[in-house]
Design a protein around this motif. Structure first.
Motif, PDB file in Angstrom:
ATOM      1  N   GLU A  93     -50.164 202.724  81.179  1.00 36.94           N
ATOM      2  CA  GLU A  93     -51.517 202.153  81.210  1.00 36.94           C
ATOM      3  C   GLU A  93     -52.033 202.066  82.644  1.00 36.94           C
ATOM      4  N   TYR A 117     -55.470 204.332  80.585  1.00 41.17           N
ATOM      5  CA  TYR A 117     -55.711 204.261  79.149  1.00 41.17           C
ATOM      6  C   TYR A 117     -54.834 203.140  78.611  1.00 41.17           C
ATOM      7  N   SER A 118     -55.389 202.267  77.779  1.00 37.13           N
ATOM      8  CA  SER A 118     -54.565 201.234  77.163  1.00 37.13           C
ATOM      9  C   SER A 118     -53.740 201.856  76.042  1.00 37.13           C
ATOM     10  N   SER A 119     -52.703 201.157  75.673  1.00 39.78           N
ATOM     11  CA  SER A 119     -51.872 201.606  74.565  1.00 39.78           C
ATOM     12  C   SER A 119     -52.706 201.747  73.287  1.00 39.78           C
TER      13      SER A 119
END
Length: 68
Positions: free
Chosen positions: A48, A53-55
């Protein structure tokens, strides 16, 4: 006696699995796991931070759809 030993082994294995999961999750290194057909199934905090990008955004996506 054997039943108690089996329960002890299961308890230790479970604790070890939780410990290793915590290490992977909190690692500053990027750790990504994908299925055999290329779908991302795990994306840790290090990924992340590095890729922004978030999970939640990336898991269940195809790796080829993102440039990282």
């Amino acid at each position: 006696m054997k039943e108690k030993l089996n329960k002890d082994v299961e308890r230790v294995q479970s604790a070890l699995q939780e410990h290793l999961a915590a290490i992977v999750q909190s690692s500053d290194d990027t750790i990504i796991s994908k299925s055999m057909d290329g779908i991302i199934i795990y994306w840790n905090v290090g990924a992340e931070r590095i890729f922004n990008y978030s999970s939640k955004e990336i898991v269940k996506q195809y790796k080829k759809e993102h440039k990282y």
